[in-house]
Write an enzyme that holds these catalytic residues in place. Structure first.
Site, PDB file in Angstrom:
ATOM      1  N   GLU A 122       0.708  -1.216   0.068  1.00 45.53           N
ATOM      2  CA  GLU A 122      -0.131  -0.093   0.061  1.00 45.53           C
ATOM      3  C   GLU A 122       0.892   1.222   0.035  1.00 45.53           C
ATOM      4  O   GLU A 122       0.437   2.207  -0.640  1.00 45.53           O
ATOM      5  CB  GLU A 122      -0.939  -0.019   1.361  1.00 45.53           C
ATOM      6  CG  GLU A 122      -2.097  -1.038   1.139  1.00 45.53           C
ATOM      7  CD  GLU A 122      -3.029  -0.842   0.069  1.00 45.53           C
ATOM      8  OE1 GLU A 122      -3.394   0.383  -0.229  1.00 45.53           O
ATOM      9  OE2 GLU A 122      -3.244  -2.024  -0.657  1.00 45.53           O
ATOM     10  N   SER A 182     -44.943 -37.028  36.533  1.00 47.98           N
ATOM     11  CA  SER A 182     -44.589 -37.869  37.663  1.00 47.98           C
ATOM     12  C   SER A 182     -42.994 -37.254  38.222  1.00 47.98           C
ATOM     13  O   SER A 182     -42.569 -37.466  39.352  1.00 47.98           O
ATOM     14  CB  SER A 182     -44.159 -39.321  37.593  1.00 47.98           C
ATOM     15  OG  SER A 182     -45.481 -39.930  37.183  1.00 47.98           O
TER      16      SER A 182
END
Length: 813
Positions: free
Chosen positions: A105, A487
């Site tokens: 860059e 139950s």
């Protein structure tokens, strides 16, 4: 001198005089233009400079870091936010990454003052030579200015402001600070901001581990993130990588040998576990979503960009074990259920197999309509017979189902006599699954299941799975599904009776029980034992082992429904969802799996109520802890809710259930003596449960349909839910030593093998609960029977058991 010479000299002088005056005028005009230009430029600078953005936000950089959710052992399970970032300090970024960026860059970054004039000239020459824009001249500083503050519109005004801001940045920040900002905030495709996030997204590794070849690949992306990232276009990304590597060598960052090695290195593209692009290392979707909801309740929308890190109590290994247990439990149930037929059947051209592109296009459209569910994969049947099904996943992946057991599961869909709605034939869309070493055809399950485990010492949630597939709907059945516990609720009824004079040795009638319409105030109520099996008398212990409904009803009748209703709130159950009527003895109220886990934790920890919690602590983006859980801990006297003698006796009886009773499979398979538990099956098998625990861990498994309907004849908690619980516990408890029962609490004695409270010694404890006379059954809703409107109430409870009864999660931090 002749007249002609004089004329020539005069003409020449006139020309020189005119040219001189013209040059002077041009010079004056140029000077004027220069002065005007300078004045205009000065005025522009005077007007524009004060309007440049303040750099304080840049100096005190706070990027939009997403909310992240972790397990207790720091495995990422969720990420929420628009941007994916992993911010690193400048010294944490490897030098090879810095050199790759500079090479790609801005190789003169440390020499220029923000604008690289030599680069500008080079770009102009290159662009003029090629008569197109082939090179740019933006420096790293200019890109930082553009990305932080300016729009991407291509106007002269924006370019002017970019240049001014570039100078301001260079005057305010050091070069290292500028490069640091660039490397952390540049967009690199696929929601990745900064090179640390890009390394995880594209290479599946932290930035600290990248090689020069990988650094060059990443450094090539900023030129055009949408086109040069390796997922979008690998070949273009590789070409760009080659350019960056060559620049790194020419600039002296790589030796010839290093360059050759990097150029020849194979690049493997994969997302790291824990990144959304590549999936997470474990399946913690329900946990992550609940953690997000809990944090949102405190901070609202601000949670998605401030970099909060939420550390849950969940253990990654436990969570994955729970996920697999739930999936396997549901698939096992689905295999033994009636095969409902393929998803649909379409007409296929006879020769589509010879046209790979056409077949793949068709398969892509089908997989959009019928998406995969983890390892449950969408396929298209090319041929089917009773001995083999040929299925295409893609044009190049053809699966053959030949296992006899797998074919038996879908046998009703094979053969000439198969009904159309069940028939598997060419063009049928089906789901396939790899079961061990063979493939099978299996429909996408419609049944659901949930599992949660809790540490009983403080309520920390260790694992939580709220359904078969989070992507199919994020309804969390652990926290949001109110279902009848059946139950599995009986131990709380039994516990209440121990403090009212009953003992495990109390003889209780198991004869059929009935209330007439006049007694209920509505319709007659005639509950039944499972299988319609009855015995004259059983001890309380035997009644729990065999999960006898008549025993539970008579215990509650003897104690009083109102007393039971008050008593069970000690375990954390909602009073309004547990009405004071006899059906409560059969688990006709409503609980969530998480609430039931909290109730069983009281048994596991010796009688202390420790509300379950999920979030251990939260940190901000700097790692500072901003929130920490303060859970209730077992042993805190203020948290005691149940007499330790009651807990001791109930644990003994529930260990018996897991050894000799309806949960005996637990002892057979795990071969441990420190596990207690209880199965649960509701009326018509709408809900199947198993609740089990050791002193160190509580686990709750549930199975049922979202819109309640029967799981099928013979389906019970022991057959449908217990396998999920066992699958999880067999892994979690592996290698964990047994915890023997503690010393018997004071005030409790053991006589002839059974327990007695000191205030109810043998001879004074209730020895027998028999058949009451009709006149002994109160109908006023008082402490004795509480029977008014039972039928209406049962209808209400039946509706209330729907999985779609939603409520805010009841999980504190």
């Amino acid at each position: 001198m002749s007249s002609s010479d004089k004329s020539s000299n005069t003409s020449s002088g006139t020309t020189r005089s005119w040219l001189g005056r013209f040059i002077i005028k041009c010079a004056v005009f140029a000077a004027g233009l220069g002065v005007c230009g300078a004045l205009v430029l000065t005025l522009a600078l005077a007007l524009a400079w004060p309007n440049l953005p303040d750099l304080s936000a840049m100096i005190d950089y706070r990027p939009r870091v997403p909310l992240r959710i972790y397990t207790a052992d720091k495995v990422l399970i969720g990420e929420f936010g628009e941007e994916r970032r992993n911010v690193l300090r400048f010294d944490e970024i490897p030098d090879v990454m810095k050199s790759a960026i500079l090479s790609a860059e801005d190789d003169r970054f440390y020499q220029h003052g923000g604008i690289d004039w030599a680069g500008v000239a080079r770009a102009m020459v290159a662009n003029l030579t090629h008569m197109s824009k082939t090179q740019g001249a933006s420096t790293i500083t200019m890109q930082v200015a553009r990305n932080f503050y300016l729009s991407s519109e291509k106007t002269y005004t924006r370019k002017f402001y970019e240049l001014l801001l570039t100078f301001k940045i260079e005057a305010t920040l050091t070069k290292n600070q500028i490069l640091d900002l660039y490397m952390n905030q540049i967009f690199l495709g696929h929601r990745a901001y900064g090179f640390a996030a890009a390394s995880r997204t594209y290479l599946g590794k932290p930035l600290s581990e990248i090689t020069p070849a990988e650094a060059a690949l990443l450094a090539g992306i900023p030129k055009a993130p949408s086109r040069f990232n390796p997922i979008a276009n690998f070949q273009r990304a590789k070409a760009r990588q080659g350019y960056v590597l060559a620049r790194m060598k020419s600039l002296g960052y790589l030796t010839e040998a290093e360059y050759e090695q990097a150029k020849n290195q194979e690049i493997i593209i994969k997302s790291a576990p824990g990144t959304p692009a590549g999936g997470y290392a474990i399946h913690g979707e329900y946990v992550a979503e609940l953690a997000r909801q809990l944090l949102y309740s405190v901070y609202q929308d601000n949670i998605y960009s401030r970099g909060f890190n939420v550390y849950t109590t969940v253990k990654s290994t436990d969570q994955e074990d729970a996920y697999k247990a739930v999936r396997d439990g549901i698939l096992t149930y689905t295999r033994r259920s009636v095969y409902p037929g393929p998803e649909e059947t379409i007409k296929l051209p006879d020769n589509i197999e010879s046209k790979p592109e056409e077949l793949d296009t068709l398969l892509d459209s089908l997989q959009e309509k019928y998406p995969d569910s983890d390892d449950l994969l969408t396929g298209l049947v090319l041929d089917a017979s009773p001995t083999k099904i040929t299925i295409a996943r893609t044009a190049s992946q053809i699966i053959e189902v030949t296992d006899k057991g797998a074919l038996k599961t879908v046998a009703r869909g094979l053969g000439k006599n198969a009904q159309d709605k069940y028939k598997i034939s060419r063009g049928s869309v089906v789901y396939v699954h790899k079961d061990g070493d063979h493939w099978e055809v299996i429909n996408l399950p419609t049944v659901q299941a949930a599992f949660v485990s809790v540490r009983p010492q403080d309520g920390a949630i260790q694992a939580m799975v709220g359904g078969f597939d989070f992507d199919g709907g994020n309804f969390n059945r652990v926290t949001q599904a109110w279902r009848q516990p059946g139950s599995a609720f009986k131990p709380f009824i039994y516990a209440s009776s121990l403090e009212r004079g009953l003992t495990p040795a109390t003889q209780i009638s198991d004869e059929p029980f009935m209330l007439t319409a006049s007694q209920t105030g509505s319709k007659a109520w005639k509950p039944k034992n499972y299988g319609n099996r009855y015995e004259p008398m059983l001890t309380m212990r035997q009644g729990l082992y065999k999960s006898k409904n008549m025993i539970s009803i008579r215990i509650m009748q003897a104690v009083g429904p109102k007393y039971v209703q008050d008593y069970i709130t000690r375990f954390g159950f909602d009073r309004e969802r547990q009405p004071a009527v006899l059906p409560l003895a059969l688990g006709a109220g409503s609980v969530t799996p998480l609430q039931l886990a909290g109730g069983y934790a009281v048994f596991a920890n010796g009688g202390y109520r420790v509300p379950p919690y999920l979030v251990d602590h939260v940190t901000d983006s700097t790692g500072k802890v901003i929130m920490r859980a303060k859970p209730v801990v077992a042993g805190d006297a203020s948290a005691r809710v149940v007499d330790p003698r009651t807990v001791y006796v109930m644990n003994d009886m529930m260990r018996g259930v897991a050894t000799y009773g309806t949960g005996a499979r637990v002892h057979r398979e795990l071969k441990r003596n420190d596990i207690g538990g209880k199965t649960g099956t509701t009326n018509d098998s709408h809900d199947a449960w198993f609740a089990g625990f050791t002193p160190k861990l509580v686990g709750i498994a549930w199975m049922g349909f979202d819109q309640p309907r029967s799981l099928g004849q013979g389906e019970t908690g022991g057959g449908a839910a217990l396998p999920i619980w066992l699958d999880y516990m067999s892994k979690t408890l592996k290698g964990v030593p047994e915890t023997p029962p503690g010393d018997m609490p004071q005030g409790l004695s053991r006589v002839n093998g059974d327990f007695y409270f000191s205030e109810y010694p043998p001879g004074q404890a209730i020895a027998r609960v028999g058949l009451p006379a009709p006149s002994d059954i109160p109908v006023d809703g008082g402490g004795g029977g509480g029977l008014d409107g039972i039928a209406d109430l049962l209808n209400q409870l039946k509706g209330d058991s729907s999985n779609r009864v939603q409520a805010p999660p009841t999980v504190p931090f």
